[in-house]
Design an enzyme around this catalytic site. Structure first.
Site, mmCIF file in Angstrom:
data_model
loop_
_atom_site.group_PDB
_atom_site.id
_atom_site.type_symbol
_atom_site.label_atom_id
_atom_site.label_comp_id
_atom_site.label_asym_id
_atom_site.label_seq_id
_atom_site.Cartn_x
_atom_site.Cartn_y
_atom_site.Cartn_z
ATOM 1 N N GLU A 102 0.876 -1.179 0.080
ATOM 2 C CA GLU A 102 0.157 -0.147 0.117
ATOM 3 C C GLU A 102 0.777 1.246 -0.055
ATOM 4 O OE1 GLU A 102 -2.957 -0.277 3.203
ATOM 5 O OE2 GLU A 102 -4.122 -1.803 2.102
ATOM 6 N N GLU A 120 -5.952 -8.004 -0.701
ATOM 7 C CA GLU A 120 -6.649 -7.730 0.549
ATOM 8 C C GLU A 120 -8.278 -7.594 0.544
ATOM 9 O OE1 GLU A 120 -5.347 -4.889 3.426
ATOM 10 O OE2 GLU A 120 -3.239 -5.460 2.840
HETATM 11 C C1 LIG Z 1 -3.385 -10.475 8.307
HETATM 12 C C2 LIG Z 1 -2.594 -9.649 7.457
HETATM 13 O O1 LIG Z 1 -1.351 -9.601 7.635
HETATM 14 N N1 LIG Z 1 -3.054 -8.845 7.002
HETATM 15 C C3 LIG Z 1 -2.327 -7.725 6.141
HETATM 16 C C4 LIG Z 1 -2.602 -7.980 4.700
HETATM 17 O O2 LIG Z 1 -2.083 -6.928 4.163
HETATM 18 C C5 LIG Z 1 -2.546 -5.658 4.676
HETATM 19 C C6 LIG Z 1 -2.193 -4.629 3.765
HETATM 20 O O3 LIG Z 1 -2.146 -3.602 4.023
HETATM 21 C C7 LIG Z 1 -1.944 -5.422 5.980
HETATM 22 O O4 LIG Z 1 -2.542 -4.159 6.760
HETATM 23 C C8 LIG Z 1 -2.655 -6.665 6.683
HETATM 24 O O5 LIG Z 1 -1.890 -6.304 7.943
#
Ligand SMILES: CC(=O)N[C@H]1CO[C@H](CO)[C@@H](O)[C@@H]1O
Ligand SMILES: *[C@@H]1O[C@H](CO)[C@@H](O)[C@H](O)[C@H]1NC(C)=O
Length: 343
Positions: free
Chosen positions: A169, A278
């Protein structure tokens, strides 16, 4: 998902220990087609923990951060999932400067998990969860960024089940810089001899699918080149009103499809592959309708959508509204049973 949410998640953390692996002691045969009902190449879960406590660098394992648990990987591969995204911090892997050397304590935690996941026949995404920043400063040193990736990818060059995600991101950056950083990562990874792996590239504006065109990030991203021709455009898409993944409510039963429409056309027009790296919605009827409608739409367009990953799993989420951690995560019990045909 943003830093604040991760911090809140960590603060809310209880030492919830995952239940021991049940009958899902899956070998790679668990990933056979029988359990995978969808047309997607990749379906998975983000497995949080190693990026937690990111205001404390390097931080202490067990206090500031933790590694996802292997029994969760067993359980979720048993459900048919075949890809896990592992958020890490760049500074914990290579401290002080991007051209520096690896911290083997932290890196061993990563390689141990990656080896476990790929040993089961699943894919492991190495995800520097840095938002295009290193020690909180926007990365402008593309050569240093390339060096970081060359060092890291070199350790995984013989494992074709590893996926490299250039960064989580990017946001509030120059669009041209975001494209340059992605290209530098690609160049560094391939220069390390890691030529067989997929690389997931992410755009500006939190890599939001719904802003892919309107943010202007697409213009630079379309021109990325890869000698191995294994790029996948990773976009994120939440279904709450501001698309940030911070609410349990979804805007409507069709909001996911609507938010993906422009990006889908872009992928087709430019002959690119995409993945939703995501997504999530609350454990309620409207969100479940929106999620299944979106995944159905993606499956109808699986010529350009290679799959999706849920956000998120991991041992420290506690009763997080999108928690996908077995055995009692909110989404694990309240949403996943409705999504099985899309795995
Ligand atoms: C569960 C986990 O780690 N989710 C991640 C997936 O990616 C997003 C990206 O932005 C993370 O914020 C999450 O922590
Ligand atoms: C290396 O990582 C460990 C945690 O994984 C940490 O305790 C240690 O301080 C780190 N060393 C440096 C130099 O960052």
């Amino acid at each position: 998902m943003r830093f604040l949410d991760i911090l809140l998640g960590a603060a809310a953390a209880t030492s919830v220990l995952a239940a021991p692996a049940t009958a899902n002691d899956a070998s790679s045969t668990a990933l056979n087609k029988q359990r995978r009902k969808s047309k997607f190449q990749f379906t998975g879960v983000n497995e949080s923990g190693a990026e937690f406590g990111n205001k404390n660098l390097p931080g202490l394992q067990g206090k500031d951060f933790t590694w996802p648990v292997k029994s969760t990987i067993d359980t979720l591969t048993g459900k048919g999932f075949n890809i896990f995204r592992i958020p890490i911090m760049m500074e914990r892997v290579i401290p002080t400067q991007m051209t520096g050397t690896i911290n083997s304590t932290y890196f061993n935690g990563l390689t141990d998990l990656v080896t476990y996941i790929t040993g089961k026949g699943a894919y492991a995404i190495v995800d520097p969860h840095n938002f295009g920043r290193y020690y909180d400063k926007v990365i402008t040193d593309t050569a240093g960024f390339k060096a970081w990736w060359t060092t890291v990818a070199g350790h995984f060059k013989d494992n074709s089940k590893v996926v490299f995600d250039t960064n989580n991101e990017y946001h509030d950056m120059d669009n041209a810089l975001v494209a340059s950083l992605n290209q530098a990562a690609i160049d560094g990874i391939r220069a390390a001899g890691a030529t067989s792996q997929y690389i997931f590239v992410e755009g500006n504006s939190w890599s939001g699918a719904w802003h892919w065109i309107s943010s202007g990030t697409a213009t630079g991203m379309v021109a990325l080149t890869d000698p191995s021709d294994k790029l996948i455009y990773e976009m994120h898409q939440y279904l709450d009103s501001d698309g940030s993944g911070t609410a349990t409510a979804c805007v409507s039963a069709t909001i996911g499809r609507e938010r993906l429409t422009a990006a889908t056309a872009w992928l087709k027009d430019n002959k690119k592959m995409g993945i939703i790296g995501e997504t999530a919605g609350g454990a309620n009827a409207q969100c479940i309708s929106a999620l299944t409608d979106m995944l159905s739409y993606m499956q109808d367009n699986s010529d350009v959508w290679s799959g999706w990953l849920w956000w998120g799993g991991g041992p420290w989420w506690g009763d997080y509204m999108y928690g996908m951690e077995p055995p009692s995560g909110t989404a694990y019990t309240g949403v996943l049973p409705s999504l099985t045909q899309y795995i």
